[in-house]
Design a protein around this motif. Sequence first.
Motif, PDB file in Angstrom:
ATOM      1  N   PHE A  97       0.880  -1.114   0.015  1.00 46.61           N
ATOM      2  CA  PHE A  97      -0.188  -0.099  -0.084  1.00 46.61           C
ATOM      3  C   PHE A  97       0.784   1.051   0.035  1.00 46.61           C
ATOM      4  N   MET A  98       1.880   1.206   0.817  1.00 48.63           N
ATOM      5  CA  MET A  98       2.977   2.445   0.687  1.00 48.63           C
ATOM      6  C   MET A  98       3.490   2.528  -0.424  1.00 48.63           C
ATOM      7  N   ALA A  99       3.819   1.474  -1.324  1.00 49.83           N
ATOM      8  CA  ALA A  99       4.850   1.757  -2.298  1.00 49.83           C
ATOM      9  C   ALA A  99       4.097   1.856  -3.627  1.00 49.83           C
ATOM     10  N   ARG A 100       2.671   1.401  -3.751  1.00 49.03           N
ATOM     11  CA  ARG A 100       2.212   1.325  -4.979  1.00 49.03           C
ATOM     12  C   ARG A 100       0.650   1.867  -4.927  1.00 49.03           C
ATOM     13  N   VAL A 101       0.244   2.104  -3.835  1.00 45.23           N
ATOM     14  CA  VAL A 101      -1.109   2.739  -3.645  1.00 45.23           C
ATOM     15  C   VAL A 101      -1.164   3.989  -3.053  1.00 45.23           C
ATOM     16  N   ALA A 102      -0.642   4.088  -1.953  1.00 50.75           N
ATOM     17  CA  ALA A 102      -0.453   5.614  -1.439  1.00 50.75           C
ATOM     18  C   ALA A 102       0.291   6.489  -2.148  1.00 50.75           C
ATOM     19  N   ALA A 103       0.006   7.997  -2.328  1.00 52.17           N
ATOM     20  CA  ALA A 103       0.925   8.760  -2.985  1.00 52.17           C
ATOM     21  C   ALA A 103       0.994  10.078  -2.239  1.00 52.17           C
ATOM     22  N   GLY A 104       2.151  10.805  -2.311  1.00 50.88           N
ATOM     23  CA  GLY A 104       2.372  12.188  -2.052  1.00 50.88           C
ATOM     24  C   GLY A 104       2.330  12.383  -0.726  1.00 50.88           C
ATOM     25  N   ARG A 105       1.595  12.806   0.076  1.00 49.40           N
ATOM     26  CA  ARG A 105       1.822  13.344   1.675  1.00 49.40           C
ATOM     27  C   ARG A 105       1.477  11.837   2.265  1.00 49.40           C
ATOM     28  N   LEU A 106       0.516  11.147   1.748  1.00 48.05           N
ATOM     29  CA  LEU A 106       0.112  10.006   2.415  1.00 48.05           C
ATOM     30  C   LEU A 106       0.915   8.937   2.645  1.00 48.05           C
ATOM     31  N   ARG A 107       1.874   8.906   1.528  1.00 44.42           N
ATOM     32  CA  ARG A 107       3.147   7.806   1.383  1.00 44.42           C
ATOM     33  C   ARG A 107       3.999   8.206   2.342  1.00 44.42           C
ATOM     34  N   ARG A 108       4.362   9.565   2.383  1.00 41.11           N
ATOM     35  CA  ARG A 108       5.456   9.945   3.197  1.00 41.11           C
ATOM     36  C   ARG A 108       4.988   9.973   4.707  1.00 41.11           C
ATOM     37  N   LEU A 110       2.996   7.688   5.936  1.00 43.02           N
ATOM     38  CA  LEU A 110       2.967   6.225   6.236  1.00 43.02           C
ATOM     39  C   LEU A 110       4.462   5.668   6.558  1.00 43.02           C
ATOM     40  N   LEU A 111       5.386   6.356   5.800  1.00 41.57           N
ATOM     41  CA  LEU A 111       6.798   5.944   6.018  1.00 41.57           C
ATOM     42  C   LEU A 111       7.412   6.658   7.380  1.00 41.57           C
ATOM     43  N   VAL A 112       7.102   7.647   7.677  1.00 41.44           N
ATOM     44  CA  VAL A 112       7.389   8.330   8.923  1.00 41.44           C
ATOM     45  C   VAL A 112       6.759   7.640  10.149  1.00 41.44           C
ATOM     46  N   ALA A 113       5.581   7.051   9.817  1.00 46.20           N
ATOM     47  CA  ALA A 113       4.798   6.558  10.844  1.00 46.20           C
ATOM     48  C   ALA A 113       5.666   5.109  11.227  1.00 46.20           C
ATOM     49  N   VAL A 114       6.090   4.445  10.248  1.00 44.72           N
ATOM     50  CA  VAL A 114       6.876   3.304  10.308  1.00 44.72           C
ATOM     51  C   VAL A 114       8.308   3.589  10.823  1.00 44.72           C
ATOM     52  N   LEU A 115       8.823   4.612  10.537  1.00 42.82           N
ATOM     53  CA  LEU A 115      10.025   4.751  11.471  1.00 42.82           C
ATOM     54  C   LEU A 115      10.075   5.525  12.513  1.00 42.82           C
ATOM     55  N   THR A 116       9.145   6.168  13.056  1.00 50.64           N
ATOM     56  CA  THR A 116       9.071   6.819  14.353  1.00 50.64           C
ATOM     57  C   THR A 116       9.103   5.989  15.306  1.00 50.64           C
ATOM     58  N   PRO A 117       8.262   4.514  15.347  1.00 54.66           N
ATOM     59  CA  PRO A 117       9.069   3.672  16.621  1.00 54.66           C
ATOM     60  C   PRO A 117      10.280   3.328  16.760  1.00 54.66           C
ATOM     61  N   LEU A 118      11.253   3.355  15.868  1.00 54.06           N
ATOM     62  CA  LEU A 118      12.580   3.124  15.758  1.00 54.06           C
ATOM     63  C   LEU A 118      13.399   4.069  16.856  1.00 54.06           C
ATOM     64  N   TRP A 119      12.762   5.239  16.877  1.00 55.10           N
ATOM     65  CA  TRP A 119      13.324   6.475  17.626  1.00 55.10           C
ATOM     66  C   TRP A 119      13.056   6.306  19.203  1.00 55.10           C
ATOM     67  N   ALA A 120      11.936   5.527  19.466  1.00 51.10           N
ATOM     68  CA  ALA A 120      11.747   5.193  20.960  1.00 51.10           C
ATOM     69  C   ALA A 120      12.424   4.118  21.489  1.00 51.10           C
ATOM     70  N   GLY A 121      12.613   4.181  22.863  1.00 55.25           N
ATOM     71  CA  GLY A 121      13.648   3.197  23.502  1.00 55.25           C
ATOM     72  C   GLY A 121      12.724   1.701  23.474  1.00 55.25           C
ATOM     73  N   LEU A 178       9.423  -3.167  -3.367  1.00 58.76           N
ATOM     74  CA  LEU A 178       8.232  -2.786  -4.243  1.00 58.76           C
ATOM     75  C   LEU A 178       8.496  -1.435  -5.131  1.00 58.76           C
ATOM     76  N   GLU A 179       9.184  -0.611  -4.547  1.00 58.36           N
ATOM     77  CA  GLU A 179       9.235   0.809  -5.066  1.00 58.36           C
ATOM     78  C   GLU A 179      10.099   0.677  -6.481  1.00 58.36           C
ATOM     79  N   ARG A 180      11.100  -0.415  -6.390  1.00 62.20           N
ATOM     80  CA  ARG A 180      11.956  -0.635  -7.364  1.00 62.20           C
ATOM     81  C   ARG A 180      11.208  -1.566  -8.583  1.00 62.20           C
ATOM     82  N   LEU A 181      10.109  -2.188  -8.088  1.00 62.01           N
ATOM     83  CA  LEU A 181       9.439  -2.930  -9.342  1.00 62.01           C
ATOM     84  C   LEU A 181       8.809  -2.035 -10.269  1.00 62.01           C
ATOM     85  N   PRO A 182       9.191  -2.088 -11.531  1.00 64.44           N
ATOM     86  CA  PRO A 182       8.756  -1.294 -12.659  1.00 64.44           C
ATOM     87  C   PRO A 182       7.167  -1.217 -12.814  1.00 64.44           C
ATOM     88  N   ALA A 183       6.500  -0.206 -12.968  1.00 63.42           N
ATOM     89  CA  ALA A 183       5.025  -0.091 -13.113  1.00 63.42           C
ATOM     90  C   ALA A 183       4.430  -0.980 -14.240  1.00 63.42           C
TER      91      ALA A 183
END
Length: 282
Positions: A97-108, A110-121, A178-183
């Motif tokens: 969904f992040m790589a092939r469906v979501a676009a623009g701000r939603l994709r960014r 979602l990516l931030v939402a995935v990365l944010t927990p890595l900053w928590a202890g 999935l991002e590297r997968l040619p459309a």
Amino acid sequence: MSAPRHEPRARGRLAALLAPPLLWLVLAYLGSLAVLLLSAFWTTDPFTSDVVHTWTTDNFRDILTTPVYRTVALRTLGIAVAVTLLDALLALPMAFFMARVAAGRLRRALLVAVLTPLWAGYLVKAYAWRVMLGEHGIVNAALAPLGLHGPGYGTGAVVLVLAYLWLPYMILPVHAALERLPAHQLEASADLGAGTLRTLRSVVAPAVRPALLAGSVFTFSLSLGDYLTVQIVGGRTQLLGNVIASQVTLDLPLAAALSAVPVALVVCYLAAVRRAGALDSL
């Protein structure tokens, strides 16, 4: 004609640049593993618990013949496999969904939402799950109207919390694949009459398989060596990490021999996934 004269000089600068980190890797990492393996062949004085530098294989024989060690090792392996499979099942649709469906701000976002927990202890997240899985936690409160009850503290809670902790390590490589997968490959599959399931099986699955295996290296190895989560939400569940930690002050050579078990399992797993080219995706 001057390029060959500069080549040895460039190689010398490259060797000088790589020498410190390679020396650190050999001495600090590989050296510590070698000392660990060596100390596993020592023994301890039964009265003082001091390490005796006498060569013996009794520690490994005890691990193979003592039922409790075999049970703990198999339980640890089963939990690591369960966490890896659960993360793979969760990561595939999320990454797609992040790589092939979501676009623009939603994709960014979602990516931030995935990365944010890595900053928590680590401990903060584990204890947060302990609160949520408690008798009066949010999990039981949400399931109560359905007549259900949460997993509480135990093996199920350990799998759930570890799957949450390591999920980003599975999502990120799959998302990148999935991002590297040619459309045009997806479009060509649709033009040839392939349905959604056939496209997923014939086009998407081969593209993400190395990434899934690469992510599984993290989820499997991190789950195999974890011991804090089981102390926080595991109840009476014991894993190899807990047994090793309890033996460090009592029988250091036995703890070293037990530590060789997850190391051997990880090495075997790395050798297995290397054939699929997964290590190139790390």
